[in-house]
Design a protein around this motif. Structure first.
Motif, PDB file in Angstrom:
ATOM      1  N   PHE A  85       0.892  -1.249  -0.027  1.00 48.14           N
ATOM      2  CA  PHE A  85      -0.136  -0.514   0.120  1.00 48.14           C
ATOM      3  C   PHE A  85       0.786   1.236  -0.437  1.00 48.14           C
ATOM      4  O   PHE A  85       0.655   2.182  -0.364  1.00 48.14           O
ATOM      5  N   CYS A  86       1.832   1.552   0.664  1.00 54.69           N
ATOM      6  CA  CYS A  86       2.730   2.822   1.140  1.00 54.69           C
ATOM      7  C   CYS A  86       3.403   3.192  -0.361  1.00 54.69           C
ATOM      8  O   CYS A  86       4.130   2.581  -0.861  1.00 54.69           O
ATOM      9  N   ARG A  87       2.980   3.943  -0.895  1.00 57.15           N
ATOM     10  CA  ARG A  87       2.913   4.678  -1.363  1.00 57.15           C
ATOM     11  C   ARG A  87       4.300   5.580  -2.057  1.00 57.15           C
ATOM     12  O   ARG A  87       5.021   5.503  -2.931  1.00 57.15           O
ATOM     13  N   SER A  88       4.794   5.815  -0.962  1.00 57.82           N
ATOM     14  CA  SER A  88       6.500   6.143  -0.804  1.00 57.82           C
ATOM     15  C   SER A  88       7.584   5.470  -0.170  1.00 57.82           C
ATOM     16  O   SER A  88       9.016   5.566  -0.702  1.00 57.82           O
ATOM     17  N   ASN A  89       6.509   4.206  -0.197  1.00 52.86           N
ATOM     18  CA  ASN A  89       8.006   3.049  -0.035  1.00 52.86           C
ATOM     19  C   ASN A  89       8.579   3.390   0.729  1.00 52.86           C
ATOM     20  O   ASN A  89       9.957   2.863   1.205  1.00 52.86           O
ATOM     21  N   SER A  90       7.914   3.605   2.131  1.00 55.25           N
ATOM     22  CA  SER A  90       8.332   3.801   2.926  1.00 55.25           C
ATOM     23  C   SER A  90       8.207   2.296   4.449  1.00 55.25           C
ATOM     24  O   SER A  90       9.766   1.862   4.659  1.00 55.25           O
TER      25      SER A  90
ATOM     26  N   CYS B  83       4.309  13.469  -0.860  1.00 56.52           N
ATOM     27  CA  CYS B  83       5.306  12.375  -0.094  1.00 56.52           C
ATOM     28  C   CYS B  83       6.829  13.292  -0.043  1.00 56.52           C
ATOM     29  O   CYS B  83       6.848  13.929  -0.993  1.00 56.52           O
TER      30      CYS B  83
ATOM     31  N   ARG C 150       9.172  11.462  -0.143  1.00 56.55           N
ATOM     32  CA  ARG C 150      10.288  11.220  -0.733  1.00 56.55           C
ATOM     33  C   ARG C 150       9.377  10.228  -1.562  1.00 56.55           C
ATOM     34  O   ARG C 150       8.993   9.538  -1.127  1.00 56.55           O
ATOM     35  N   CYS C 151       9.478  10.743  -3.114  1.00 56.70           N
ATOM     36  CA  CYS C 151       8.592   9.794  -3.850  1.00 56.70           C
ATOM     37  C   CYS C 151       9.352   8.554  -4.367  1.00 56.70           C
ATOM     38  O   CYS C 151      10.265   8.916  -4.155  1.00 56.70           O
ATOM     39  N   ILE C 152       8.274   7.025  -4.628  1.00 60.80           N
ATOM     40  CA  ILE C 152       8.660   6.162  -4.850  1.00 60.80           C
ATOM     41  C   ILE C 152       9.791   6.508  -6.169  1.00 60.80           C
ATOM     42  O   ILE C 152      11.138   5.755  -6.668  1.00 60.80           O
TER      43      ILE C 152
ATOM     44  N   SER D 190      13.474   7.241  -5.103  1.00 63.84           N
ATOM     45  CA  SER D 190      14.256   6.047  -4.273  1.00 63.84           C
ATOM     46  C   SER D 190      14.879   5.044  -5.237  1.00 63.84           C
ATOM     47  O   SER D 190      14.230   4.932  -6.404  1.00 63.84           O
TER      48      SER D 190
ATOM     49  N   HIS E 174      -1.632   5.464  -7.712  1.00 64.31           N
ATOM     50  CA  HIS E 174      -1.219   6.449  -6.832  1.00 64.31           C
ATOM     51  C   HIS E 174      -2.357   6.984  -6.346  1.00 64.31           C
ATOM     52  O   HIS E 174      -2.316   8.253  -5.660  1.00 64.31           O
TER      53      HIS E 174
ATOM     54  N   LEU F 215      -8.115   2.356  -1.831  1.00 63.04           N
ATOM     55  CA  LEU F 215      -7.405   0.858  -1.248  1.00 63.04           C
ATOM     56  C   LEU F 215      -7.022   0.572   0.169  1.00 63.04           C
ATOM     57  O   LEU F 215      -6.511  -0.156  -0.399  1.00 63.04           O
TER      58      LEU F 215
END
Lengths: 656, 276
Positions: free
Chosen positions: A633-638, B181, B183-185, B188, B213, B263
């Motif tokens: 679920f985590c959008r920011s990949n945290s 966010c 930090r956006c995916i 990363s 998203h 979601l």
């Protein structure tokens, strides 16, 4: 530098027949970072495991990949072997080349290619695996047993007799379940009540057992060792502490014509009632739907009769919150409603009854005091036809499976009938006689040889009424001709089905179920009494149709599982849990909602003066089950999952 | 008094009384009918505020700028109904406290400017509630019809062509009020899930991630569309996802400040048609 050992298992012919293991071992030996790549017939065997340990020690391996069966099968086996050789168990991974490769492919060359891909991908993951340490969580040494039939009672008594606390919850007003309804039991013909009621009393009086009857499970939270359960105690309208069980209210209640559920509609009960005379606890309940006072606002005769002032019409449901470490589910079964068979006339002709109704009739404490009678006119039937598989093994109208107990109880019914009506004649239509069990075949032979039950191999096509008789038309497939029998009573050996609310209840406690609503065991052969949820165990017919000996055996097995869990103060849990990167967390808290285990909390990050700088999510490792829902679920990949980190999964994917 | 003058007067009153510390509104842009966001913190500057039918940017995204609301003071903002829905989502996702936001609501129907009554987000429930029943939807009906008629292969080819234009500038992300966010995916790089270079794989990855998203969150304000320097019809993807979410979960984004993210939440009667 990575020194990975790759161990390729033939699994006898299972892998070896479709995957060229020698070629696979050679290819893996060439892969960067692989120090050892060997094959063997059965790595799960003792010498196989020893060779893995030896390779770890001799080569100072930094990781192990066992290319074999599904990790569900032997991941634990090989991780344990690695730990014994001094390698952190989480540096061992299984590459599944059996279920996901050899079993599903026919072309050996292509299967070998695929096995290489699968194994290489795992090698890449293991290179990035981290050492993980098990998490210790405390265990609440108290068990919850759901269901007060023979399975639940047995499990509760076994656990309690070992000195651990038990809460036994039953939704009916009395303990007993289906076994209390039975007349005699196969294969010994001992009276069901005589062996059941002492166990009920023992459970009720046991100092380690807390009994909650007329109660239902409202919600279950938590995890193995630490469940929180909310129980709804339905209002009996009778104060359980004041009532002495004298039964005066029952005698005086004017609403007397209510169909008795316990007697399968063959008898009547009052609105204030106990299901049967030997009920435990011997405390009645008021059936609100049928009580004259609740319907019309006038009556209260029971209240006037009661000498202990125990009746309280204003009573409401109350809730009990329990902390338990383990849960035994023993919620039992129901019988299928035979009215789906219009051709057999169940529900239309009063003298067509089901097996459970016959039990009540044959029971000394039943509505006919043990006399076999036609429900229509009370006459003693001279000819009885029993129809087996009336629902079972019938994909069109009934259920696909065999209900397991019907062959035996029909033989028993024929015997009981012969013992009670000496000149009576019984005919049994059957598909096969399934009498596997200790003393079972001898028992069914006895019904045929001593009690003269006439077995007819074939199905019945129609039952109709003619001149006060029930005409049964079927076929005798051994003689190859149609048969017609004029019967006084027809008994259908009904299918055992899951409780109607079984699927809903499974969702409440978080366990799996099959297409019929029976609860799924973790492994049909090797973990038959554990559900797929750790700490939740299955006993009795809620898992599959069972007879009494099997239910009792399974119940005792669950007790031993519970007691093993309670043998230590803490429990080691898999360290496969999620962690959150607080620096990148955006604090949207979608994960808090998404987490099915309520394992994620909201956390404020404060500066020195106590001002909130940032709000983030925080995972409680004690509650986290490592399902990974939050990670997806985590959008920011945290969020990331130990043992399945983004880096590891990425390497695994890129290794393909 | 025109709506512009009314709102200027109201802004002046709020700022001079200290009821809000800032008004985020529209000012004159570089060309005649362009409007750009302006941030007014002095009552003397309210004359710079412009309100007409060219004010189309959704300004809600500026509210989640780091530190803006952390002193718990109020901020006023000019918003269309889409922007008001965005406030609901941001509040539901804990990005702001809706009580801190003072709304200057307006809408444009048939080139006519209309003021929306209310101060706080819950007072606009009727206005945004009517969107649910009467969704204006995607404006370019012709394109929508064309896309719906395509086969899966044709659609894939269409998007391949569109995404080929993408230069990975992430202007769509910067313009979107939902992309908050820290930090956006895509930023990363351990591991680098989304390829940074602007070729078809990375472009597809980025745009699909973006679409997912925003599923169940996009209010279709069109900020992304307008920001895109290469004119990819980004809003079309978002619209499609909104239609899917409505069909599958009966969810319209931004209906209230306590609405659960579609979601992340689960209902027992959720349709399971997507589970194979």
């Amino acid at each position: 530098m990575a020194k990975i050992g790759v161990f390729i298992c033939h699994c006898g012919e299972n892998v070896g027949a479709k995957v060229d293991c020698t070629k696979l071992a050679a290819a893996m030996g060439e892969h960067p970072g692989v120090a050892v790549s060997v094959e063997y017939k059965y790595f799960c065997s003792d010498p196989g495991q020893e060779s893995v340990k030896k390779a770890i020690r001799e080569n100072n391996l930094t990781g192990v990949v066992v290319a074999a069966c599904s990790p569900r099968m032997h991941e634990a086996t090989f991780r344990k072997a690695c730990a014994e050789a001094g390698l952190n168990p989480y540096l061992c991974e299984i590459a599944n080349i059996r279920e996901q490769c050899s079993w599903v492919h026919t072309d050996k060359d292509m299967a070998t290619e695929k096995a290489m891909d699968i194994t290489r991908s795992m090698v890449e993951k293991v290179k990035r695996n981290n050492k993980l340490q098990p998490i210790e969580v405390p265990v609440t040494r108290r068990a919850l047993v759901i269901g007060g039939g023979i399975a639940g009672i047995q499990a509760a008594l076994d656990i309690a007799n070992a000195g651990q606390e038990v809460v036994l919850v039953e939704r009916e007003p009395s303990l007993g379940g289906h076994m209390a309804q039975l007349s005699e039991t196969f294969p010994t013909l001992d009276c069901s009540q005589c062996i059941m009621t002492p166990r009920m009393v023992e459970a009720a009086q046991h100092p380690k057992i807390r009994l909650l009857t007329y109660s239902e499970i409202e919600s279950v939270d938590g995890y193995i060792g630490n469940f929180t359960v909310r129980v709804r105690m339905k209002s009996r309208y009778i104060d359980i502490d004041k009532c002495t069980g004298c039964g005066d209210c029952i005698t005086k209640c004017p609403a007397k014509k209510i169909s008795s559920e316990f007697d399968c509609d063959l008898g009547k009960r009052t609105a204030v009632y106990t299901p049967f005379a030997q009920s435990v606890p011997n405390i009645p309940v008021i059936d609100k739907a049928n009580c004259i006072y609740f319907k019309n606002g006038k009556c209260k005769i029971c209240s006037k009769t009661c000498q202990c002032d125990a009746i309280d019409f204003a009573m409401t449901d109350t809730f009990v919150d329990l902390e338990v470490g383990a849960i035994v589910v023993a919620t039992g079964f129901q019988v299928q409603n035979n009215s789906v068979y219009g051709e057999y006339g169940y529900g239309t002709y009063p003298d067509v009854i089901n097996g459970l109704q016959f039990e009540r009739m044959a029971s000394a404490s039943g509505p006919t005091a043990g006399k076999i009678q036609r429900p229509s006119d009370g006459a003693e039937p001279q000819t009885v036809v029993f129809i087996q598989c009336a629902g079972s093994r019938d994909p069109s109208k009934g259920v696909r499976y065999c209900s397991k107990i019907c062959c035996m109880y029909t033989a028993k019914h024929a015997m009981l009938y012969a013992h009670k009506v000496h000149d009576g004649k019984s005919h049994i239509f059957y598909m096969d006689i399934r009498a596997a069990g200790k003393g079972y075949d001898e028992f069914s032979r006895r019904a045929i040889e001593e009690d003269e039950a006439a077995y007819v191999r074939g199905r019945v096509s129609k039952v109709w009424q003619e001149n006060g008789k029930l005409m049964v038309r079927g076929v005798d497939t051994l003689l190859g001709r149609p048969v017609e029998i004029a019967a006084d009573l027809v008994v259908l050996a009904t299918a055992m089905i899951a409780q109607p609310d079984a699927k809903e209840f499974a969702k409440t406690i978080g366990i799996g179920y099959d297409e019929y609503g029976f609860y799924n065991e973790a492994h049909l052969k090797l973990r038959p009494v554990e559900s797929s949820t750790a700490g939740v165990y299955l006993a009795g017919a809620c898992q599959s149709p069972k007879d009494i000996p099997d239910s009792v055996a399974q119940a005792s097995a669950t007790a031993s599982k519970v007691l093993a869990l309670f043998s230590k103060e803490t429990l080691e849990r898999e360290p496969v849990v999620a962690t959150n990167n607080e620096a990148t967390c955006a604090g949207c808290w979608g994960c808090v909602l998404a987490c099915p285990y309520n394992a994620i909390e909201q956390k404020d990050i404060l500066d020195r003066s106590g001002r909130i700088i940032k709000r983030v999510a925080s995972v409680n490792p004690g509650l986290c089950q490592g399902c990974g829902t939050c990670v997806t679920f985590c959008r920011s990949n945290s969020l990331d999952l130990a043992g399945f980190t983004e880096k590891q999964i990425f390497a695994e994917v890129m290794g393909l | 008094m025109s709506i512009e003058q009314q709102y200027q007067a109201r802004a002046k009153e709020l700022l001079s009384g200290g009821a809000v510390k800032m008004v985020i509104g529209y000012g004159k842009g570089t060309t005649g009918n362009r409007r750009r966001p302006i941030f007014i913190s002095s009552p003397d500057d309210v004359g710079r505020l412009v309100l007409d039918d060219s004010c189309i940017i959704n300004l809600s995204g500026y509210l989640v700028s780091e530190g803006l609301l952390s002193d718990e003071k109020r901020v006023a903002v000019f918003l269309r109904p889409e922007g008001i829905r965005a406030i609901n989502i941001l509040a539901a996702e804990s990005q702001l406290d809706a009580d801190q936001i003072v709304i200057f609501g307006f809408d444009v129907n048939d080139n006519e400017l209309r003021a929306l009554k209310g101060i706080h987000v819950e007072e606009f429930a009727d206005v945004i509630g009517s969107i649910r029943e009467n969704n204006p939807g995607f404006a370019d009906k012709e394109l929508l019809e064309k896309i719906e008629k395509m086969t899966a292969q044709e659609r894939f080819a269409f998007w391949q062509e569109e995404f080929a234009k993408c230069i990975k500038c992430y202007a769509c992300r910067q313009a979107c009020p939902m992309c908050y966010c820290r930090r956006c995916i895509v930023d990363s790089n351990q591991p680098q899930w989304v390829n940074t270079s602007s070729h078809s794989l990375g472009n597809f990855e980025w745009n699909i991630v973006r679409a997912f998203h925003l599923s169940g969150r996009c209010v279709e304000c069109g900020n992304c569309d307008r920001a895109c320097p290469v004119n990819i019809p980004l809003r079309l993807i978002n619209h499609k996802m909104a239609v899917e979410v409505l069909g599958a979960f009966d969810h319209v984004a931004g209906m209230s400040k306590t609405q659960e993210p579609v979601l992340a939440s689960f209902k027992k009667d959720d349709s399971e048609t997507f589970i194979l």
